[in-house]
Design an enzyme around this catalytic site. Sequence first.
Site, PDB file in Angstrom:
ATOM      1  N   GLU A 173       0.829  -1.232   0.000  1.00  0.00           N
ATOM      2  CA  GLU A 173       0.000   0.000   0.000  1.00  0.00           C
ATOM      3  C   GLU A 173       0.851   1.264   0.000  1.00  0.00           C
ATOM      4  O   GLU A 173       0.627   2.182   0.804  1.00  0.00           O
ATOM      5  CB  GLU A 173      -0.964  -0.005   1.193  1.00  0.00           C
ATOM      6  CG  GLU A 173      -2.032  -1.059   1.072  1.00  0.00           C
ATOM      7  CD  GLU A 173      -3.166  -0.955   2.087  1.00  0.00           C
ATOM      8  OE1 GLU A 173      -3.079  -0.137   3.026  1.00  0.00           O
ATOM      9  OE2 GLU A 173      -4.148  -1.705   1.935  1.00  0.00           O
ATOM     10  N   GLU A 292      -5.500  -8.297  -0.374  1.00  0.00           N
ATOM     11  CA  GLU A 292      -6.216  -7.976   0.867  1.00  0.00           C
ATOM     12  C   GLU A 292      -7.673  -7.720   0.515  1.00  0.00           C
ATOM     13  O   GLU A 292      -7.962  -6.830  -0.297  1.00  0.00           O
ATOM     14  CB  GLU A 292      -5.646  -6.729   1.564  1.00  0.00           C
ATOM     15  CG  GLU A 292      -4.319  -6.978   2.250  1.00  0.00           C
ATOM     16  CD  GLU A 292      -3.840  -5.777   3.057  1.00  0.00           C
ATOM     17  OE1 GLU A 292      -4.691  -5.079   3.651  1.00  0.00           O
ATOM     18  OE2 GLU A 292      -2.625  -5.547   3.074  1.00  0.00           O
TER      19      GLU A 292
HETATM   20  O1  AHR Z   1      -5.089  -5.877   6.902  1.00  0.00           O
HETATM   21  C1  AHR Z   1      -4.945  -4.770   7.735  1.00  0.00           C
HETATM   22  C2  AHR Z   1      -4.255  -3.601   7.067  1.00  0.00           C
HETATM   23  O2  AHR Z   1      -5.076  -3.084   6.056  1.00  0.00           O
HETATM   24  C3  AHR Z   1      -2.950  -3.892   6.361  1.00  0.00           C
HETATM   25  O3  AHR Z   1      -1.866  -3.840   7.222  1.00  0.00           O
HETATM   26  C4  AHR Z   1      -2.871  -2.789   5.352  1.00  0.00           C
HETATM   27  O4  AHR Z   1      -2.152  -3.175   4.210  1.00  0.00           O
HETATM   28  C5  AHR Z   1      -4.314  -2.436   5.061  1.00  0.00           C
HETATM   29  O5  AHR Z   1      -4.539  -1.088   5.097  1.00  0.00           O
END
Ligand code: AHR
Length: 505
Positions: A173, A292
């Site tokens: 990210e 994610e």
């Molecule tokens: O999954 C939790 C968090 O969400 C992760 O660390 C991040 O990549 C995202 O913002």
Amino acid sequence: MKQATLSLDPAFAIGPVDPRVRGSFVEHLGRCVYGGIYEPDHPDADPDGFRTDVLDLTRELGVTTVRYPGGNFVSGYTWEDAIGPKDKRRRRLDLAWKAIETNAVGVDEFAAWCRKAGVEPMMAVNLGTRGVDAATALVEYCNHPSGSYWSDLRVSHGAKDPHNIKIWCLGNEMDGPWQIAHKNARDYGILAQQTAHAMRLVDPDLELVACGSSSRRMPTFGSWEAEVLEHTYGVVDYVSLHSYYRPKDGDFASFLASGVDMDAMIESVIATCDYVKAKVRSNKTINLSYDEWNVWYHERGDEREWVEAPALYQDEYSLADAVVVGSLLNSLLRRADRVSMACFAQLVNVIAPITTENGGPAWRQSTFYPMKYAFSYGVGHTLRVEPSGPVVETAEYGAVPQLDCTATLDGETGDVAIFAVNRSLTEPLGVVADVRALGSGSADSGVRPVAHVALHGPDRDATNTRDNARVVPQELPVPVVDNGELRVELPPMSWNMIRLSTPAA
Ligand code: AHR
């Protein structure tokens, strides 16, 4: 009762379902690692300190790949702090989540856990506070057989054989201003390109994931992917996508339609990848790593002391959340031709389908079940089902189809799995599927319904606790196939899996 129709035809296969879409994520965050996968004092811990109850549930879930060690955590991570004798490891401030990181678990322990769980590791390198040198050293440590400084160090730590980690994320990210050492697309793209190039010099067989956007709502979404890929197209294989959903202001109609947003993100990123492909005149296709995704009831706040493994983001998931998770799985399967990898975030305790108590039991949350069933039965090829039928109105996405559906055909067995979500909060939905093409075409086509399993019920807020599993799959009457048509009824606000056996093998 309103009715939707669709067709199932082996000739309309979208693409093979890559087993790596059945991935998860273990981050050094909250109690995911400490108290989640690892708790040496637990009565069920194995000699390496791993909770065997969590290992069992991970295997039951059918997870194939697990991303590690972050997440936002990785952008401040010094992996060398977490190798070698445990009593010499450094206690560090984890700046991403305001916690004390003991480093009792590092890459060697994680690789060992993956072997026990039967999953493939997916490792991320720190492109926040660190860069090319730390990343190449980590690849050398993990993958080089021996005869060099880092590989011999691994051997001296007891790991004679290389970990042989093939999938690597180039940071996490990096588009997000919250990220430690966040970068703009140009700076990240150049760093990712240089790091990927150098990592491949250590191990040419790596599969590399460039950071895409952390959500479709980011102001840089689209332009970020385009610019990053212009720098990295030749050296990466995938671009990442991240999405989290929750009901906003009690708007459950929009929440149930979250898959519409996920579909749009997938389509946009595919288009952007292919735009850059044309622009750089490449023959290679970049595929998607949705590494994610989940439902997440965000609460954030750092007003706490620096402690080890604070209990963060321990969402308790409801029936409605499980239905949405089922719908998000449909979105991932729907573009099996381009979504090659996906990781639900996260595996245990932190926004997770598995919850544990320190020293106590582990149990399945509501969201465990659509994953388990999609992972176990959503195999083979995804079929284009082309549903049509009624719509539901939503504030966020306008009119959306009431039926969210995808299907897979296992070409080896002829087994078909239909995954269907009824997005209406109140109305059942009839579904009529033309299945003639799956069979012989005759009146008795040889298509046999096998099961109808559903998550549904009167209380959309029902959850599972350690002592009370209120959201569990229910066996509904097996539907019938008559004259080439499968007829099935979907309860209001439900996730459903209908299985057929066919002679289509
Ligand atoms: O999954 C939790 C968090 O969400 C992760 O660390 C991040 O990549 C995202 O913002």
